[in-house]
Design an enzyme around this catalytic site. Sequence first.
Site, PDB file in Angstrom:
ATOM      1  N   LYS A  28       0.619  -1.320  -0.073  1.00 32.75           N
ATOM      2  CA  LYS A  28      -0.098  -0.163   0.107  1.00 32.75           C
ATOM      3  C   LYS A  28       0.961   1.382  -0.314  1.00 32.75           C
ATOM      4  CE  LYS A  28      -0.364   0.370   4.906  1.00 32.75           C
ATOM      5  NZ  LYS A  28      -1.299   0.416   6.266  1.00 32.75           N
ATOM      6  N   ARG A 126     -10.366   0.159  15.408  1.00 31.21           N
ATOM      7  CA  ARG A 126     -10.409   0.692  14.028  1.00 31.21           C
ATOM      8  C   ARG A 126     -11.274   0.129  13.156  1.00 31.21           C
ATOM      9  NH1 ARG A 126      -4.538   1.789  11.378  1.00 31.21           N
ATOM     10  NH2 ARG A 126      -5.020  -0.403  10.592  1.00 31.21           N
ATOM     11  N   HIS A 158      -5.957  -6.906  13.057  1.00 28.93           N
ATOM     12  CA  HIS A 158      -4.759  -6.235  13.252  1.00 28.93           C
ATOM     13  C   HIS A 158      -4.461  -5.515  14.559  1.00 28.93           C
ATOM     14  CE1 HIS A 158      -1.681  -3.994  11.091  1.00 28.93           C
ATOM     15  NE2 HIS A 158      -1.944  -2.968  11.458  1.00 28.93           N
ATOM     16  N   ARG A 214       1.355 -10.403   7.467  1.00 32.83           N
ATOM     17  CA  ARG A 214       1.065  -9.389   6.530  1.00 32.83           C
ATOM     18  C   ARG A 214       2.088  -8.506   6.847  1.00 32.83           C
ATOM     19  NH1 ARG A 214      -3.562  -9.642   9.049  1.00 32.83           N
ATOM     20  NH2 ARG A 214      -3.247  -7.514   9.778  1.00 32.83           N
ATOM     21  N   TYR A 260      14.440  30.670   6.674  1.00 34.19           N
ATOM     22  CA  TYR A 260      13.304  31.563   7.126  1.00 34.19           C
ATOM     23  C   TYR A 260      13.598  31.687   8.729  1.00 34.19           C
ATOM     24  CZ  TYR A 260      10.915  31.061   2.875  1.00 34.19           C
ATOM     25  OH  TYR A 260      10.441  31.262   1.480  1.00 34.19           O
ATOM     26  N   CYS A 312      12.411  24.343   3.704  1.00 28.57           N
ATOM     27  CA  CYS A 312      11.705  25.082   2.992  1.00 28.57           C
ATOM     28  C   CYS A 312      10.765  24.249   2.047  1.00 28.57           C
ATOM     29  CB  CYS A 312      12.375  26.163   2.278  1.00 28.57           C
ATOM     30  SG  CYS A 312      13.329  27.094   3.282  1.00 28.57           S
ATOM     31  N   MET A 313       9.861  24.984   1.298  1.00 30.66           N
ATOM     32  CA  MET A 313       9.178  23.945   0.424  1.00 30.66           C
ATOM     33  C   MET A 313      10.002  23.303  -0.635  1.00 30.66           C
ATOM     34  SD  MET A 313       5.919  25.264  -2.117  1.00 30.66           S
ATOM     35  CE  MET A 313       4.962  25.465  -0.833  1.00 30.66           C
ATOM     36  N   ASP A 314      10.785  23.847  -1.229  1.00 33.04           N
ATOM     37  CA  ASP A 314      11.749  23.161  -2.268  1.00 33.04           C
ATOM     38  C   ASP A 314      13.178  22.793  -2.090  1.00 33.04           C
ATOM     39  OD1 ASP A 314       9.361  23.435  -4.139  1.00 33.04           O
ATOM     40  OD2 ASP A 314       9.729  25.694  -3.831  1.00 33.04           O
TER      41      ASP A 314
END
Length: 389
Positions: A28, A126, A158, A214, A260, A312-314
């Site tokens: 998954k 769950r 589980h 599993r 930043y 940072c983002m990138d």
Amino acid sequence: MIDLDAIRSNVGVLAAHAGAAQVMAVVKADAYGHGLVASAHAALAGGATWLGVAQATEALELRAAGITAPVLTWLYKPGEPLDALLVADVDVSVSSGAALLQVLDAVRATGRTARVHVKVDTGLGRSGVQPVELPALLDAAVAAQAEGALEVVGIWSHLAWADAPDHPTVLAQTGVFTDAVALAEQAGAHLEVRHLANAAATLTNPAMAFDLVRPGLAVYGLSPVPQLGGPERFGLVPAMRLEADLVLTKVVPAGHGVSYGHEYVTPAETVLGVVPLGYADGVPRHASGLGGRPGAPVQVGGRRLAVAGRVCMDQFVVDLGPGAAEAAGDVVVLFGTGADGEPTAEDWAAACGTISYEIVTRLGVRVPREYRGAPELLAAAGVGGGERG
């Protein structure tokens, strides 16, 4: 870089721990970030006989890639059409009476007999049917089985505390599960597999193997029980190595703020390096070096360094040190197997206050997956060097 040979080897290790039980490799979430189809092929080559996915789209992608091994999927919303799953011979989990009705709707729409695994909530709280409601669900499912609409081929659950093998809930859940299996057999379910153990239980609690285990994280060479031992203790090899090339290096003076908020300020004249990965790529912002605390570890030129200032983002920045010789194009290793002192995903998890599952799984689509491995694995998976996962 994703090492398919490592995935194949890890599944072999897990199969040995499982004894007579079969192995369902859980692939998954794009195989925990490693690439769904390529990892599935490697897992099957290592001895897995089943594949497990959370979502229907993942199961259908496996079938579209030509994989014919048994596949179980278990997470779908109310009202979601399950027709395509039945047509593709995908096993589906049922956790409630409403879910059973969805499956029967798909049976009527397709004319296909469904293969169902009943999930029991043995204590995780769950998904899964509550034990008090299990008899009614089994009665309805077995009645549908008698009509040829479906086959109840599995029962499963589980664990809440599998990573703490001696926790009392482990024994308690096993008892509830054993009772549920007996109830299903008495009701007339045509059980092929009974499965409870995840990766942690597979490695630490062989009595819980039943017919099928599993494993997820351990398939990819990471330890689900780091407090008990790293991958090497269990004979596992991490399959993912995350690295990037520096895009810029530059000399800055002492007292220069970095990124930043200037959470990191250079203590002396030094060389900074810019790494083109950020939180948009899945690098956790919690990997930042803040308030004098070093950030997550990286390796540059054989040296263990750390993220300097905010991620940072990138991009993020590394203080390479006074007089550092690195230049744009040189490699920065974020994590790998741990060989030669390089950081591991577990090191990053510790630095970020999370678990290694999140570190590898969160890597985004902007990060290309390059594969290495035996030629037959690369050919079966349809990938080679530079292919995206």
